[in-house]
Design an enzyme around this catalytic site. Structure first.
Site, PDB file in Angstrom:
ATOM      1  N   THR A   1       0.831  -1.195   0.000  1.00  0.00           N
ATOM      2  CA  THR A   1       0.000   0.000   0.000  1.00  0.00           C
ATOM      3  C   THR A   1       0.870   1.251   0.000  1.00  0.00           C
ATOM      4  O   THR A   1       1.808   1.352   0.805  1.00  0.00           O
ATOM      5  CB  THR A   1      -0.887  -0.002   1.271  1.00  0.00           C
ATOM      6  OG1 THR A   1      -1.754  -1.137   1.247  1.00  0.00           O
ATOM      7  CG2 THR A   1      -1.729   1.265   1.355  1.00  0.00           C
ATOM      8  N   SER A   2       0.568   2.188  -0.894  1.00  0.00           N
ATOM      9  CA  SER A   2       1.247   3.493  -0.944  1.00  0.00           C
ATOM     10  C   SER A   2       2.764   3.325  -1.122  1.00  0.00           C
ATOM     11  O   SER A   2       3.197   2.847  -2.167  1.00  0.00           O
ATOM     12  CB  SER A   2       0.880   4.286   0.316  1.00  0.00           C
ATOM     13  OG  SER A   2       1.314   5.607   0.211  1.00  0.00           O
ATOM     14  N   SER A   3       3.577   3.675  -0.125  1.00  0.00           N
ATOM     15  CA  SER A   3       5.025   3.448  -0.268  1.00  0.00           C
ATOM     16  C   SER A   3       5.293   1.957  -0.497  1.00  0.00           C
ATOM     17  O   SER A   3       6.204   1.585  -1.258  1.00  0.00           O
ATOM     18  CB  SER A   3       5.752   3.926   0.992  1.00  0.00           C
ATOM     19  OG  SER A   3       7.140   3.797   0.852  1.00  0.00           O
ATOM     20  N   ALA A  58       3.285   0.035  -2.100  1.00  0.00           N
ATOM     21  CA  ALA A  58       2.884  -0.207  -3.489  1.00  0.00           C
ATOM     22  C   ALA A  58       4.023   0.183  -4.423  1.00  0.00           C
ATOM     23  O   ALA A  58       4.304  -0.496  -5.414  1.00  0.00           O
ATOM     24  CB  ALA A  58       1.624   0.593  -3.815  1.00  0.00           C
ATOM     25  N   HIS A  74      -6.635   8.358  -1.174  1.00  0.00           N
ATOM     26  CA  HIS A  74      -5.404   7.614  -0.883  1.00  0.00           C
ATOM     27  C   HIS A  74      -5.621   6.869   0.426  1.00  0.00           C
ATOM     28  O   HIS A  74      -5.846   7.497   1.433  1.00  0.00           O
ATOM     29  CB  HIS A  74      -4.235   8.587  -0.776  1.00  0.00           C
ATOM     30  CG  HIS A  74      -2.909   7.911  -0.718  1.00  0.00           C
ATOM     31  ND1 HIS A  74      -2.390   7.207  -1.768  1.00  0.00           N
ATOM     32  CD2 HIS A  74      -1.978   7.837   0.275  1.00  0.00           C
ATOM     33  CE1 HIS A  74      -1.191   6.731  -1.434  1.00  0.00           C
ATOM     34  NE2 HIS A  74      -0.933   7.100  -0.202  1.00  0.00           N
TER      35      HIS A  74
END
Ligand SMILES: *[C@@H]1O[C@H](CO)[C@@H](O)[C@H](O)[C@H]1NC(C)=O
Ligand SMILES: *[C@@H]1O[C@H](CO)[C@@H](O)[C@H](O)[C@H]1NC(C)=O
Length: 308
Positions: free
Chosen positions: A151-153, A155, A292
């Site tokens: 997820t996010s970083s 990802a 986000h």
């Protein structure tokens, strides 16, 4: 009388010891099942010192698969362990989950240095690849069932791992990240922020993005992991342009025409989500009005990884 009793007891003990020989490896394995454990003795030579946590399910299967689950900035292995569905899914399907924990201040991942963006270049990606190798050796896990998600970083790291270790990973699912190389730091920053990418100001060609992936493991000709890319249209942290750039990247890597996907399905897997499929190796899922980050679709991951 006393003498006899003691020797009888000793004899009895000896029988018990002979009947159940102690197997330290199996005792360790049993104790470590069903809870999050830190592994300290994996190979850290030449790579970043990244804390390694593992969840080995109570459900035992021969040759289990492995899912590497990579947390977001400010997150930790423990936070992603409690906040994501992989622990429950591991119990259901019998795979092992690796939760790396970022050693950097703010706990973003290093997806910006030349080292992490290079196969066997050291850095966080190399450390995570070494965690997978350790786990395959320790649990005779199936090297054909090694997957990564984040997820996010995390990802971003998923894209980086897919690019730098295509020889290890068979599939990846990306929840709200940027393309591999999208956070590259020209000044050599480690775990650096890249505002141009984050703010969606980079609009590049599939060939340029695909070239970045190929340059991360020069000369590699083998199979590459299939990719599923999620992003929200209301993401103000990592702008939605990153969705398009990431899809361009993998479309080029797999030789798909980015501008001519095979199918586009509305309300899949959820209402308001649109699934675009270029081929067996690439799907994009754009979540309308979702910010986000896009919530993890655990059951979809299981299908994409082939556990279902
Ligand atoms: C340990 O990792 C380094 C760098 O990733 C690698 O060069 C080395 O071969 C590994 N050693 C073992 C015993 O696997
Ligand atoms: C941010 O990433 C892009 C894409 O890799 C790169 O072209 C740009 O130079 C990077 N910005 C900085 C400040 O390093």
């Amino acid at each position: 009388m006393v003498r006899f009793s003691v020797s009888a007891t000793l004899a009895l003990l000896a029988t018990v010891v002979v009947a159940t020989p102690i197997d330290p490896v199996n005792i360790w394995k049993r104790q470590s099942r069903g809870s999050l454990q830190q592994v300290s003795n994996y190979n850290n030579t030449g790579s970043a010192n990244v804390p390694f946590y593992i969840y080995v399910p109570n459900k035992q299967v021969t040759s289990p698969g492995i899912v590497v689950a990579v947390h977001y900035c400010t997150g930790t292995a423990q936070a992603y362990f409690s906040g994501s569905p992989y622990r429950q899914l591991a119990e259901q399907y019998g795979f092992i989950v690796i939760y790396p924990s970022s050693p950097h201040s703010g706990t973003c991942w290093d997806v910006s240095s030349k080292a992490t963006l290079t196969h066997n270049g050291g850095g966080d990606s190399n450390a995570i690849a070494n965690m997978v190798k350790w786990t395959i050796g320790k649990y005779t896990a199936d090297p054909e069932k090694v997957f990564v998600t984040g997820t996010s970083s995390g990802a971003m790291m998923t894209n980086v791992l897919a690019a730098t270790y295509p020889d290890i990973f068979k599939a990846g699912t990306v929840y709200s990240g940027v393309p591999a190389g999208g956070f590259y730091s020209t000044s050599g920053g480690v775990a650096a922020w890249n505002s141009s990418s984050a703010n969606g100001q980079i609009n590049s060609t599939p060939a340029i993005w695909g070239g970045m992936v190929r340059s991360m493991y020069p000369g590699y000709e083998g199979e590459r992991p299939k990719m599923q890319i999620y992003h929200g249209t209301a993401d103000s942290t990592l702008r939605t342009q990153n969705y398009y750039e990431t899809c361009k990247q993998w479309a080029d890597v797999f030789g798909y025409d980015y501008n001519a996907p095979a199918t586009k399905t509305s309300n899949s897997p959820l209402s308001g989500y649109t699934r675009t499929t270029w081929g067996d190796k690439l799907q994009g899922i754009l979540a309308n009005n979702v910010g986000h980050s896009v919530p993890i679709q655990g059951n979809e991951d299981m299908k994409f990884f082939g556990f279902v």
